[in-house]
Design an enzyme around this catalytic site. Structure first.
Site, PDB file in Angstrom:
ATOM      1  N   ASP A   1       0.864  -1.187   0.000  1.00 57.92           N
ATOM      2  CA  ASP A   1       0.000   0.000   0.000  1.00 57.92           C
ATOM      3  C   ASP A   1       0.892   1.225   0.000  1.00 57.92           C
ATOM      4  O   ASP A   1       1.959   1.235   0.637  1.00 57.92           O
ATOM      5  CB  ASP A   1      -0.921   0.024   1.210  1.00 57.92           C
ATOM      6  CG  ASP A   1      -1.903   1.185   1.135  1.00 57.92           C
ATOM      7  OD1 ASP A   1      -2.925   1.046   0.434  1.00 57.92           O
ATOM      8  OD2 ASP A   1      -1.637   2.240   1.755  1.00 57.92           O
TER       9      ASP A   1
ATOM     10  N   GLU B   1       1.084   5.609   0.296  1.00 57.06           N
ATOM     11  CA  GLU B   1       0.492   6.915   0.547  1.00 57.06           C
ATOM     12  C   GLU B   1       1.228   7.897  -0.347  1.00 57.06           C
ATOM     13  O   GLU B   1       2.462   7.812  -0.516  1.00 57.06           O
ATOM     14  CB  GLU B   1       0.624   7.309   2.011  1.00 57.06           C
ATOM     15  CG  GLU B   1      -0.078   6.376   2.987  1.00 57.06           C
ATOM     16  CD  GLU B   1      -1.576   6.230   2.732  1.00 57.06           C
ATOM     17  OE1 GLU B   1      -2.182   7.187   2.199  1.00 57.06           O
ATOM     18  OE2 GLU B   1      -2.131   5.172   3.050  1.00 57.06           O
TER      19      GLU B   1
ATOM     20  N   HIS C   1      -5.426   4.804   6.559  1.00 54.23           N
ATOM     21  CA  HIS C   1      -4.706   5.672   5.621  1.00 54.23           C
ATOM     22  C   HIS C   1      -3.239   5.845   5.991  1.00 54.23           C
ATOM     23  O   HIS C   1      -2.646   6.896   5.729  1.00 54.23           O
ATOM     24  CB  HIS C   1      -5.391   7.038   5.495  1.00 54.23           C
ATOM     25  CG  HIS C   1      -6.732   6.959   4.822  1.00 54.23           C
ATOM     26  ND1 HIS C   1      -6.885   6.627   3.504  1.00 54.23           N
ATOM     27  CD2 HIS C   1      -7.987   7.172   5.326  1.00 54.23           C
ATOM     28  CE1 HIS C   1      -8.168   6.634   3.196  1.00 54.23           C
ATOM     29  NE2 HIS C   1      -8.858   6.953   4.277  1.00 54.23           N
TER      30      HIS C   1
ATOM     31  N   ASP D   1      -2.718  -0.187   6.339  1.00 53.50           N
ATOM     32  CA  ASP D   1      -3.623  -0.527   5.230  1.00 53.50           C
ATOM     33  C   ASP D   1      -3.178  -1.814   4.544  1.00 53.50           C
ATOM     34  O   ASP D   1      -4.015  -2.620   4.103  1.00 53.50           O
ATOM     35  CB  ASP D   1      -3.660   0.615   4.211  1.00 53.50           C
ATOM     36  CG  ASP D   1      -4.439   1.819   4.722  1.00 53.50           C
ATOM     37  OD1 ASP D   1      -4.829   1.804   5.908  1.00 53.50           O
ATOM     38  OD2 ASP D   1      -4.642   2.774   3.946  1.00 53.50           O
TER      39      ASP D   1
END
Length: 594
Positions: A45, A47, A187, A192
C-alpha cells in the site's frame, strides 16, 4: 568492418532480451500453475501526495510478505516526495512535511523494496493506482520494472462478493465486513497493507467455491472469464509451444476454427482468458469445441501457408477470412478479332490477357471502368465477326467506341489502339492508361465536376493497385524454383523451397550445423509444381503474397534462383507513390480488398 559485423552487438542484445523474455514467460507459467496456498504474495500500500503517478510523489510505502496464511516479513518506510504535501492529504493520512523531511528519497527506497518483493506476486487494493506510482518511480530513476504478476483485491471482491453482502468494495468496507479481529485501515501504508492481507485471506477462502485453486485461476477469475472458458480451458493443456497451426474441433472432429501462432500453447491459452473479446469465439465456438489439434511447423511461413490451405479446404464456420480463395475474379481481355473486357473466375490458356486477382466482381468492374475511361475498348458483349456487321450502339455515336461492330476500324488498328495498350499496362508499363486517367481527372476538376473527378480517381486506384499486385505476383510465379533461408530465432536456419509462387517445402537446420544437408533433403522431397496460365495458378494469391513478404524481409537470404527474378523497370511499381497519394486523398480504399 562489414555491416554484419557492426550489427553483432545489436543482435546479441536482441538475443539476450529474447532469452530474458522467454525465461520470464517460463517463470510466469510456473507461478500461474502454483496453488494459492504455496504462492508468495507481497501485499503493498502506498500513501502519496495525490494526483496521477507522473504528477505526484510517494510519501510512504508499507508491505507485508505472506505465504500459506503466514506473514513472513514487513517493509515500511516514509519517503521524502521532494514536493509539498497538500493540506488535505495531511488531514487524511496524518503525514506532515516535517515527518517526511528526514526520510529517504524514492530513488534510495526503490532498490530495497524491489528486493523485498522479488519473485513474489504483488497484491494491492485498487492495484493500478499503487503499481502506477511504482512504475513511474522506476522509470524516473532508471530502475527496470520487474513486471510482476499483480492481483487486485478490489477486483477480486467485485467477483466474489454480492451487493447483499457489502454495499461497496472499499477497503474499509471490506475490513468491517470481516468483523472479529480483522485489522482496520487508517490511511497509513503499513496498517492498510495489513488490513488488505486479512481481506485477501478471506477472499481466497471464498474462491474454492468457484473452483479457483491456483494463482492462474485467480488471475483469470478476476478478469471475468466466462463459465465456458473456465470449463473448457483444459483444451489448452499439453500443446507444444512451437510455431505452427492449431485447429479447434467439435465432437464430430469437424474443424471449427483454424489459427496460427509462433507459440501454439501460449496462443491457445489466450482463448480461455479475458483477453478473448470476440463474442462468437468466446461463447459459440468454445462451447462446441471438444479438442484442439496442434500441427507443428518448421517456421512461421510454413505455419501461415498451412493455415491458409486448411481454411480454404475446410471452410471452418468461425474463420472469417481466407475461406473462399476460389471466389476471386479476373478482368480478362478476350482472345478474338475485336477483344473486349470480361470478368471471369478461371484462367485459361486461350490467349487472353488478364488483370487481377480481384476480391469480387464489383472491384473488377471498377477497374474495368477505369480502363474504358482511358482506352477505346468496346463495351458490348457481342462476339463480333470480321465478315458481318451489326448496328452500332450509343457509345459509338458519342465517340466513346470506335465501332468495330460496323467495321469502322480494322482488327489491326483496334489491336494497336486499344488491346495492346491494355496488355502493356497490365504486364509492363501502365503509364499510358494512368496519364489518360489523370488528364481526365484534371479536366473534370477544372470544370468543377469534382464528384466525377473523384469517381475517376477511384477507378484509377482500382486499376493501378491491381496492376501493382499482379506484377509483383507474376515476378515470383514465373520462377520455377526459389530456395531461401532465414536465420532462426534460436539459431540455425529457416529454409523454404518456392516453386511458381507456391511453398513446395519448408524445414529448418539445427544450430551450429551446416544447413546444406537439410536443404538437400528438402529439395529431394519438395512438391512438384507445374506452371499455369496466369500469375497465381499454382497457389492462392494470399499464399503467394505471404511467401513474397517472407522473401522480402531484410534478413532472408536467397540461396538459389532458377532464372531472373525481376519486375519491369518501367512497370506499375513506379506509380506506388501516386497510388498512395490517391488512396490518402480518398480516405483509403483498403476496404475494397484489392
Amino acid at each position: 568492418m562489414s555491416d554484419r559485423g557492426r550489427n553483432l552487438p545489436a543482435v546479441a542484445e536482441a538475443a539476450r532480451e529474447m532469452f530474458h523474455q522467454e525465461t520470464l514467460d517460463a517463470l510466469f507459467d510456473d507461478a500461474r500453475a502454483r496453488s494459492l496456498f504455496a504462492t508468495t504474495f507481497v501485499v503493498v500500500d502506498l500513501e502519496t501526495t495525490g494526483g496521477a503517478p507522473d504528477g505526484g510523489g510517494i510519501t510512504e510505502i508499507g508491505a507485508v510478505k505472506i505465504r500459506g496464511g503466514e506473514e513472513l516479513g514487513e517493509f515500511a518506510t516514509l519517503v521524502n516526495p521532494g514536493e509539498r504535501i497538500p493540506p488535505y492529504i495531511t488531514v487524511l493520512t496524518g503525514i506532515t512535511e516535517a515527518m517526511v523531511l528526514p526520510a529517504p528519497r524514492i530513488d534510495s527506497v526503490l532498490p530495497a523494496f524491489l528486493e523485498f518483493a522479488r519473485d513474489a506476486v504483488l497484491v494491492a487494493h485498487n492495484a493500478p493506482y499503487d503499481t502506477g506510482f511504482l512504475k513511474a518511480a522506476c522509470a524516473a530513476h532508471g530502475y527496470p520494472w520487474p513486471k510482476p504478476l499483480v492481483l487486485d483485491t478490489a477486483a477480486l471482491a467485485r467477483r466474489v462478493l454480492t451487493r447483499d453482502e457489502v454495499p461497496n468494495n472499499k477497503l474499509a468496507t471490506l475490513a468491517r465486513w470481516l468483523g472479529g479481529n480483522a485489522r482496520q485501515p487508517c490511511h497509513r501504508a503499513l496498517d492498510d497493507a495489513r488490513a488488505t492481507v486479512d481481506v485477501l485471506h478471506a477472499l481466497i477462502g471464498r474462491l474454492s467455491g468457484h473452483r479457483v485453486h491456483t494463482l492462474g485461476d485467480a488471475l483469470e477469475f478476476v478478469k471475468a472469464v466466462s463459465p465456458t472458458q473456465r470449463r473448457k480451458k483444459h483444451l489448452a493443456e499439453n500443446l507444444p509451444n512451437t510455431p505452427g497451426v492449431y485447429v479447434f474441433r467439435d465432437g464430430k472432429d469437424r474443424p471449427l476454427y483454424v489459427g496460427t501462432s509462433s507459440a501454439i500453447a501460449t496462443r491457445v491459452r489466450s482463448y480461455f482468458t479475458a483477453s478473448e473479446k470476440r463474442a462468437r469465439i468466446n461463447t459459440e465456438m468454445l462451447a462446441a469445441a471438444e479438442r484442439v489439434e496442434a500441427i507443428e511447423c518448421a517456421h512461421s511461413l510454413e505455419a501461415e501457408v498451412r493455415e491458409l490451405r486448411l481454411i480454404a479446404a475446410h471452410k471452418p464456420p468461425y474463420n472469417r477470412r481466407s475461406k473462399f480463395p476460389e471466389r476471386v475474379v479476373w478482368l480478362k481481355l478476350t482472345a478474338e478479332a475485336y477483344p473486349r473486357l470480361s470478368v471471369v473466375r478461371t484462367l485459361t490458356g486461350d490467349g487472353g490477357s488478364y488483370l487481377g486477382p480481384f476480391a469480387s466482381r464489383r472491384h473488377a468492374e471498377l477497374a474495368a471502368a477505369g480502363v474504358h475511361e482511358a482506352l477505346p475498348l468496346r463495351q458490348c458483349t457481342l462476339r463480333l465477326s470480321t465478315r458481318r456487321t451489326t448496328v452500332a450502339c450509343a457509345l459509338a455515336e458519342l465517340g466513346r467506341c470506335p465501332a468495330p461492330c460496323e467495321h469502322r476500324i480494322s482488327p489491326e488498328e483496334y489491336t494497336a489502339s486499344a488491346a495492346e495498350p491494355f496488355r502493356e499496362a497490365t504486364t509492363g508499363n501502365p503509364s499510358e492508361v494512368v496519364r489518360r486517367l489523370l488528364d481526365r481527372m484534371r479536366s473534370l476538376s477544372e470544370g468543377r465536376r469534382y464528384e466525377d473527378a473523384a469517381a475517376v480517381r477511384g477507378r484509377l486506384v482500382a486499376f493501378l493497385k491491381a496492376s501493382v499486385r499482379m506484377q509483383r505476383l507474376a515476378s515470383l510465379t514465373a520462377l520455377s524454383q526459389v530456395v531461401a533461408a532465414r536465420p532462426g530465432a534460436a539459431g540455425g536456419w529457416e529454409l523454404a523451397v518456392i516453386r511458381h509462387g507456391r511453398l513446395a517445402a519448408a524445414g529448418a537446420s539445427p544450430p551450429r550445423v551446416h544447413p546444406r544437408p537439410a536443404l538437400d533433403a528438402l529439395l529431394a522431397t519438395a512438391e512438384t509444381v507445374r506452371p499455369g496460365p496466369g500469375p497465381v495458378p499454382c497457389a492462392s494469391p494470399e499464399e503467394t503474397e505471404r511467401v513474397l513478404a517472407w522473401l522480402e524481409r531484410p534478413e532472408t537470404r536467397l540461396v538459389e534462383v532458377d532464372g531472373g527474378w525481376a519486375s519491369p523497370v518501367d512497370g506499375a511499381g513506379r506509380w506506388r507513390e501516386l497510388l498512395a497519394t490517391a488512396e490518402a486523398a480518398m480516405g483509403g480504399i483498403t476496404h475494397l480488398g484489392l
